[in-house]
Design an enzyme around this catalytic site. Structure first.
Site, PDB file in Angstrom:
ATOM      1  CD  GLU A  73      69.130 -22.711  35.338  1.00  0.00           C
ATOM      2  OE1 GLU A  73      68.706 -21.563  35.587  1.00  0.00           O
ATOM      3  OE2 GLU A  73      69.674 -23.419  36.200  1.00  0.00           O
ATOM      4  CG  LEU A  75      55.269 -21.950  33.909  1.00  0.00           C
ATOM      5  CD1 LEU A  75      56.063 -22.901  33.036  1.00  0.00           C
ATOM      6  CD2 LEU A  75      55.937 -21.819  35.269  1.00  0.00           C
ATOM      7  CE1 TYR A  77      71.486 -17.782  35.902  1.00  0.00           C
ATOM      8  CE2 TYR A  77      69.728 -18.680  34.536  1.00  0.00           C
ATOM      9  CZ  TYR A  77      70.448 -18.686  35.701  1.00  0.00           C
ATOM     10  OH  TYR A  77      70.172 -19.607  36.669  1.00  0.00           O
ATOM     11  CG  ASP A  83      71.106 -15.317  39.389  1.00  0.00           C
ATOM     12  OD1 ASP A  83      72.066 -15.049  40.163  1.00  0.00           O
ATOM     13  OD2 ASP A  83      70.267 -16.195  39.653  1.00  0.00           O
TER      14      ASP A  83
END
Ligand code: SF4
Length: 332
Positions: free
Chosen positions: A41, A84, A124, A142
């Site tokens: 996540e 990333l 989140y 989201d």
């Protein structure tokens, strides 16, 4: 307005049975291990699934559990994160791993509030991990969930407005299946990702087709309504470079600061009694909705060191939660 209870029950049944049949076999769905869910996540925030998939397996080979991540040097974690982007996520992940490993039970928080206490964990991620790994009844919200709910209930308010976001949070929570919160959250996100897509939603293949208000009204291409983004706010800071031998004075930002609460960084001029010298450099940096301009000046401390500061050798910066804003300056 909330959907009536029988409709909610039908939505849950249809979506969960579609998810059981159609969920993509993504690597982080193999089991509900909290460490794997949390890492996934975190990586998926602001990075596409295609970019995350290969890096995720590599990262877990390098750091198979929270203790391995807590033991790692920051430079190792950043290397494993290469590709990333948004490296503050990697730093926060490691800082949080160290906090978890240092807990008396050495175990993960099980509830949303426990996750929210960790650096880099927002609403989140906290809801996602608490629901998927621990079966806690917290809905995620989201972009995918926002789109699905706005279409399903034909919500014609600007989804970017805080008042609409609050309404959507309540609706997402009401729709959540409390018996299967992790599957439900993943199912709504999956639907938004592969069926209820931003353009050309595949309403003909949608398990919720017969229950969707936007489809019935022909509004599916026009919802959600997204007003202009809130303009970034300019923030000008004067920060101080105060040295003693090979060490630099770092300041821990308090809970009332506008941003980067709890982070260590260079002290702001207005927080120190100091003799302020010439400007060393100016740096521009963006954090969330702030466009920050830092004027860095050499300075000398007047009087004793304030309690929320510390003399730190540059080689020990990795032991402190330091935002990338200051790392840019401190590592130059
Ligand atoms: S019917 Fe169409 S608009 Fe409605 S939820 Fe399904 S894909 Fe989205």
């Amino acid at each position: 307005m909330n959907p009536p209870a029988p409709l909610t029950a039908l939505l849950r049944r249809r979506l969960l049975s579609w998810y059981a049949r159609s969920a993509r076999p993504l690597p982080w769905r193999r089991d509900a291990d909290p460490f794997r869910v949390w890492v996934a996540e975190t990586m998926l925030q602001q990075t596409t699934m295609a970019a995350v998939q290969p890096r995720y397996e590599d990262f877990l080979r390098r750091f198979p559990d929270v203790r391995a991540l807590a033991r790692a040097r920051e430079s190792e974690v950043l290397r494993a994160w290469a590709g990333l982007g948004y490296y503050a996520r990697a730093r926060n992940l490691r800082s949080a791993a160290r906090l978890i490993a240092a807990r008396p039970d050495g175990d993960f928080p099980r509830d949303r509030d426990g996750w929210l206490d960790l650096p880099g964990v927002g609403r989140y991620i906290a809801a996602a991990v608490a629901s998927i790994a621990f079966g806690r009844p917290y809905a995620v919200l989201d972009g995918n969930v926002t789109r699905v709910i706005c279409r399903l209930l034909a919500i014609r308010a600007d989804a970017r407005r805080p008042a609409t976001q609050r309404r959507l949070e309540t609706l997402a929570q009401d729709l959540l299946d409390p018996r299967h919160p992790g599957d439900w959250n993943q199912a709504v996100m999956e639907l938004g990702e592969v069926v209820c897509t931003p353009q050309n939603p595949k309403c003909g293949a949608c398990p919720l087709g017969g229950l969707c208000a936007a489809k019935e009204m022909g509004l599916q291409e026009r919802l959600p309504l997204l007003g202009p983004r809130i303009a970034p706010r300019d923030l000008n800071l004067t920060c101080l470079w105060i040295e003693r031998g090979s060490r630099i004075l770092l300041w821990k930002r308090g809970p009332d600061e506008l941003l980067l609460k709890g982070h260590w960084g260079l002290p702001e001029a207005e927080r120190m009694r100091a003799r302020i010298g010439p400007r060393v450099q100016t740096l521009r940096h963006s954090i969330t909705r702030y466009r920050i301009s830092v004027s860095l000046r050499k300075a000398e401390l007047i009087g004793p060191r304030p309690p929320q500061t510390r003399w730190v050798a540059r080689s020990r910066l990795k032991d402190f939660l330091v935002s990338s804003l200051w790392l840019k300056l401190l590592r130059d």
